[in-house]
Design a protein around this motif. Structure first.
Motif, PDB file in Angstrom:
ATOM      1  N   CYS A 100       0.797  -1.075   0.014  1.00  0.00           N
ATOM      2  CA  CYS A 100       0.168   0.037  -0.068  1.00  0.00           C
ATOM      3  C   CYS A 100       0.933   1.215  -0.115  1.00  0.00           C
ATOM      4  O   CYS A 100       2.053   1.106   0.537  1.00  0.00           O
ATOM      5  CB  CYS A 100      -0.754  -0.049   1.290  1.00  0.00           C
ATOM      6  N   CYS A 101       0.404   2.357  -0.717  1.00  0.00           N
ATOM      7  CA  CYS A 101       0.921   3.365  -0.549  1.00  0.00           C
ATOM      8  C   CYS A 101       0.766   4.397   0.696  1.00  0.00           C
ATOM      9  O   CYS A 101      -0.504   4.189   1.402  1.00  0.00           O
ATOM     10  CB  CYS A 101       0.394   4.552  -1.724  1.00  0.00           C
ATOM     11  N   GLU A 102       1.878   4.882   1.507  1.00  0.00           N
ATOM     12  CA  GLU A 102       1.492   5.561   2.408  1.00  0.00           C
ATOM     13  C   GLU A 102       2.548   7.173   2.357  1.00  0.00           C
ATOM     14  O   GLU A 102       3.264   7.181   1.200  1.00  0.00           O
ATOM     15  CB  GLU A 102       2.003   5.059   3.841  1.00  0.00           C
ATOM     16  N   GLY A 103       2.628   7.815   3.380  1.00  0.00           N
ATOM     17  CA  GLY A 103       3.565   8.952   3.403  1.00  0.00           C
ATOM     18  C   GLY A 103       2.540  10.003   2.694  1.00  0.00           C
ATOM     19  O   GLY A 103       1.764  10.360   2.902  1.00  0.00           O
ATOM     20  N   THR A 104       3.421  10.539   1.536  1.00  0.00           N
ATOM     21  CA  THR A 104       2.896  11.528   0.887  1.00  0.00           C
ATOM     22  C   THR A 104       1.902  11.101  -0.290  1.00  0.00           C
ATOM     23  O   THR A 104       1.933  11.838  -1.621  1.00  0.00           O
ATOM     24  CB  THR A 104       3.983  12.469   0.238  1.00  0.00           C
ATOM     25  N   ALA A 105       1.218  10.005  -0.307  1.00  0.00           N
ATOM     26  CA  ALA A 105       0.524   9.678  -1.458  1.00  0.00           C
ATOM     27  C   ALA A 105      -0.861  10.562  -1.444  1.00  0.00           C
ATOM     28  O   ALA A 105      -1.116  10.951  -0.477  1.00  0.00           O
ATOM     29  CB  ALA A 105      -0.070   8.244  -0.832  1.00  0.00           C
ATOM     30  N   SER A 106      -1.134  10.593  -2.837  1.00  0.00           N
ATOM     31  CA  SER A 106      -2.264  11.383  -3.220  1.00  0.00           C
ATOM     32  C   SER A 106      -3.222  10.386  -3.775  1.00  0.00           C
ATOM     33  O   SER A 106      -3.021   9.645  -4.694  1.00  0.00           O
ATOM     34  CB  SER A 106      -1.995  12.543  -3.901  1.00  0.00           C
ATOM     35  N   GLN A 107      -4.712  10.506  -3.343  1.00  0.00           N
ATOM     36  CA  GLN A 107      -5.558   9.564  -3.731  1.00  0.00           C
ATOM     37  C   GLN A 107      -6.326  10.234  -5.124  1.00  0.00           C
ATOM     38  O   GLN A 107      -6.737  11.492  -5.100  1.00  0.00           O
ATOM     39  CB  GLN A 107      -6.788   9.265  -2.762  1.00  0.00           C
ATOM     40  N   TYR A 108      -6.793   9.419  -6.067  1.00  0.00           N
ATOM     41  CA  TYR A 108      -7.377   9.629  -7.172  1.00  0.00           C
ATOM     42  C   TYR A 108      -6.658  10.904  -7.980  1.00  0.00           C
ATOM     43  O   TYR A 108      -7.430  11.814  -8.397  1.00  0.00           O
ATOM     44  CB  TYR A 108      -8.816  10.022  -7.106  1.00  0.00           C
ATOM     45  N   ASN A 109      -5.345  10.722  -8.386  1.00  0.00           N
ATOM     46  CA  ASN A 109      -4.612  11.619  -8.921  1.00  0.00           C
ATOM     47  C   ASN A 109      -4.489  11.928 -10.337  1.00  0.00           C
ATOM     48  O   ASN A 109      -4.449  10.991 -11.017  1.00  0.00           O
ATOM     49  CB  ASN A 109      -2.849  11.338  -8.578  1.00  0.00           C
ATOM     50  N   CYS A 110      -5.314  13.046 -10.771  1.00  0.00           N
ATOM     51  CA  CYS A 110      -5.526  13.256 -12.098  1.00  0.00           C
ATOM     52  C   CYS A 110      -4.774  14.530 -12.602  1.00  0.00           C
ATOM     53  O   CYS A 110      -5.022  14.722 -13.557  1.00  0.00           O
ATOM     54  CB  CYS A 110      -6.904  13.362 -12.285  1.00  0.00           C
ATOM     55  N   SER A 111      -3.632  14.730 -11.931  1.00  0.00           N
ATOM     56  CA  SER A 111      -2.894  15.893 -12.336  1.00  0.00           C
ATOM     57  C   SER A 111      -2.186  15.962 -13.680  1.00  0.00           C
ATOM     58  O   SER A 111      -1.942  16.925 -14.155  1.00  0.00           O
ATOM     59  CB  SER A 111      -1.856  16.213 -11.201  1.00  0.00           C
ATOM     60  N   SER A 112      -2.017  14.816 -14.184  1.00  0.00           N
ATOM     61  CA  SER A 112      -1.309  14.707 -15.568  1.00  0.00           C
ATOM     62  C   SER A 112      -2.465  14.265 -16.552  1.00  0.00           C
ATOM     63  O   SER A 112      -2.035  14.112 -17.442  1.00  0.00           O
ATOM     64  CB  SER A 112      -0.125  13.769 -15.639  1.00  0.00           C
ATOM     65  N   CYS A 113      -3.795  14.287 -16.177  1.00  0.00           N
ATOM     66  CA  CYS A 113      -4.637  13.810 -16.891  1.00  0.00           C
ATOM     67  C   CYS A 113      -5.323  14.944 -17.808  1.00  0.00           C
ATOM     68  O   CYS A 113      -5.508  15.876 -17.325  1.00  0.00           O
ATOM     69  CB  CYS A 113      -5.785  12.800 -16.269  1.00  0.00           C
ATOM     70  N   LYS A 114      -5.791  14.747 -19.091  1.00  0.00           N
ATOM     71  CA  LYS A 114      -6.700  15.619 -19.997  1.00  0.00           C
ATOM     72  C   LYS A 114      -8.156  15.203 -19.825  1.00  0.00           C
ATOM     73  O   LYS A 114      -8.356  14.204 -19.074  1.00  0.00           O
ATOM     74  CB  LYS A 114      -6.179  15.751 -21.432  1.00  0.00           C
ATOM     75  N   ALA A 115      -8.931  16.213 -20.162  1.00  0.00           N
ATOM     76  CA  ALA A 115     -10.521  16.122 -19.916  1.00  0.00           C
ATOM     77  C   ALA A 115     -10.840  14.877 -20.942  1.00  0.00           C
ATOM     78  O   ALA A 115     -11.842  14.353 -20.403  1.00  0.00           O
ATOM     79  CB  ALA A 115     -11.101  17.350 -20.466  1.00  0.00           C
ATOM     80  N   ASN A 116     -10.206  14.241 -21.784  1.00  0.00           N
ATOM     81  CA  ASN A 116     -10.548  13.201 -22.436  1.00  0.00           C
ATOM     82  C   ASN A 116     -10.125  11.757 -21.945  1.00  0.00           C
ATOM     83  O   ASN A 116     -10.305  10.718 -22.381  1.00  0.00           O
ATOM     84  CB  ASN A 116      -9.917  13.164 -23.996  1.00  0.00           C
ATOM     85  N   GLY A 117      -9.450  12.059 -20.724  1.00  0.00           N
ATOM     86  CA  GLY A 117      -9.128  10.598 -19.884  1.00  0.00           C
ATOM     87  C   GLY A 117      -7.794  10.465 -20.288  1.00  0.00           C
ATOM     88  O   GLY A 117      -7.545   9.026 -20.188  1.00  0.00           O
ATOM     89  N   CYS A 118      -7.027  10.988 -20.951  1.00  0.00           N
ATOM     90  CA  CYS A 118      -5.659  10.599 -21.328  1.00  0.00           C
ATOM     91  C   CYS A 118      -4.675  11.161 -20.425  1.00  0.00           C
ATOM     92  O   CYS A 118      -4.775  12.441 -20.275  1.00  0.00           O
ATOM     93  CB  CYS A 118      -5.476  10.757 -22.834  1.00  0.00           C
ATOM     94  N   CYS A 119      -3.786  10.770 -19.773  1.00  0.00           N
ATOM     95  CA  CYS A 119      -2.635  11.132 -18.855  1.00  0.00           C
ATOM     96  C   CYS A 119      -1.191  10.683 -19.280  1.00  0.00           C
ATOM     97  O   CYS A 119      -1.014   9.752 -20.242  1.00  0.00           O
ATOM     98  CB  CYS A 119      -2.981  10.260 -17.443  1.00  0.00           C
ATOM     99  N   MET A 120      -0.519  11.614 -18.823  1.00  0.00           N
ATOM    100  CA  MET A 120       1.000  11.576 -19.078  1.00  0.00           C
ATOM    101  C   MET A 120       1.543  10.379 -18.435  1.00  0.00           C
ATOM    102  O   MET A 120       2.453   9.667 -19.065  1.00  0.00           O
ATOM    103  CB  MET A 120       1.758  12.693 -18.624  1.00  0.00           C
ATOM    104  N   PHE A 121       1.217  10.088 -17.127  1.00  0.00           N
ATOM    105  CA  PHE A 121       1.818   8.832 -16.416  1.00  0.00           C
ATOM    106  C   PHE A 121       0.664   7.848 -16.266  1.00  0.00           C
ATOM    107  O   PHE A 121      -0.478   8.154 -16.099  1.00  0.00           O
ATOM    108  CB  PHE A 121       2.184   9.281 -15.182  1.00  0.00           C
ATOM    109  N   TYR A 122       1.309   6.557 -16.565  1.00  0.00           N
ATOM    110  CA  TYR A 122       0.588   5.461 -16.278  1.00  0.00           C
ATOM    111  C   TYR A 122      -0.242   5.503 -14.935  1.00  0.00           C
ATOM    112  O   TYR A 122      -1.448   5.094 -14.694  1.00  0.00           O
ATOM    113  CB  TYR A 122       1.336   4.125 -16.495  1.00  0.00           C
ATOM    114  N   GLU A 123       0.468   5.712 -13.858  1.00  0.00           N
ATOM    115  CA  GLU A 123      -0.031   5.629 -12.464  1.00  0.00           C
ATOM    116  C   GLU A 123      -0.982   6.431 -12.378  1.00  0.00           C
ATOM    117  O   GLU A 123      -2.054   6.242 -11.494  1.00  0.00           O
ATOM    118  CB  GLU A 123       1.263   5.689 -11.397  1.00  0.00           C
ATOM    119  N   HIS A 124      -1.018   7.773 -12.812  1.00  0.00           N
ATOM    120  CA  HIS A 124      -1.978   8.951 -12.643  1.00  0.00           C
ATOM    121  C   HIS A 124      -3.177   8.462 -13.380  1.00  0.00           C
ATOM    122  O   HIS A 124      -4.367   8.643 -12.823  1.00  0.00           O
ATOM    123  CB  HIS A 124      -1.648  10.133 -13.368  1.00  0.00           C
ATOM    124  N   CYS A 125      -2.939   7.665 -14.606  1.00  0.00           N
ATOM    125  CA  CYS A 125      -4.148   7.188 -15.272  1.00  0.00           C
ATOM    126  C   CYS A 125      -5.093   6.166 -14.463  1.00  0.00           C
ATOM    127  O   CYS A 125      -6.196   6.454 -14.556  1.00  0.00           O
ATOM    128  CB  CYS A 125      -3.843   6.657 -16.617  1.00  0.00           C
TER     129      CYS A 125
END
Length: 197
Positions: free
Chosen positions: A96-121
């Motif tokens: 499991c992630c802990e520490g500075t983890a962010s939940q439902y991170n869409c920071s590198s995602c566009k409105a069409n549901g495509c993201c720069m990073f796999y993990e953000h997707c």
């Protein structure tokens, strides 16, 4: 002697004709798709399997989970099945992630549901608000029988599969449609970006 040669010639021609007809029969059967009982059973089992959506958990319930499935392969980032993204160093022994983890991170995602990073997707895809979109994705995958998507048993597996780059992510088989947002969880492929020369 002449009779023996004629007999051999007829026998050889009959054998040749038999092999040729057998070859044509096998060839025609290969072109007709008759599902075997095993393939039929697998296909219909996958189409009937119950799909598990992630339940909405409170922060207290989420904090009490000690073992998680995660995306495994990220060299720097990892996403766990609860939708938390963290650096590999912030991963617990239970995955499991802990520490500075962010939940439902869409920071590198566009409105069409495509993201720069796999993990953000994957993280963005796990957001409970994405369920109606994912239901459409599942319905379409079942209609065209996309084995990778249809075999997912829950939302985490669906998001892992959906966010991987695929043939829909590329153009001309050698370049990404959008190199800055190639991981997509939505219905559409990445937007086509014009290459600057």
């Amino acid at each position: 002697m002449l009779r023996i040669r004629a007999f051999r010639r007829r026998w050889f021609l009959a054998l040749f004709a038999f092999i040729f007809v057998l070859f044509l029969l096998i060839r025609s059967l290969e072109q007709v798709h008759i599902p075997t009982s095993g393939a039929y059973d697998v296909e219909h089992t996958l189409l009937r399997q119950p799909f598990q959506w992630h339940p909405r958990l409170s922060d207290v319930e989420t904090a009490n989970i000690t073992t998680c499935r995660n995306s495994v392969q990220g060299s720097q980032l990892i996403v766990d099945e609860r939708g938390y993204v963290c650096s590999r160093g912030d991963l617990t022994s239970g995955g499991c992630c802990e520490g500075t983890a962010s939940q439902y991170n869409c920071s590198s995602c566009k409105a069409n549901g495509c993201c720069m990073f796999y993990e953000h997707c994957v993280s963005c895809c796990l957001h409970p608000e994405k369920q109606p979109l994912l239901e459409k994705v599942l319905k379409e995958a079942r209609q065209i029988y996309d084995k990778l998507i249809v075999s997912a048993s829950d939302q985490f597996e669906l998001c892992l599969a959906k966010c991987r780059t695929s043939s829909k992510s590329v153009q001309h088989e050698n370049s990404y449609r959008d190199p800055h947002a190639k991981h997509c969880y939505g219905e559409s492929p990445p937007d086509l970006q014009m290459a600057l020369t």
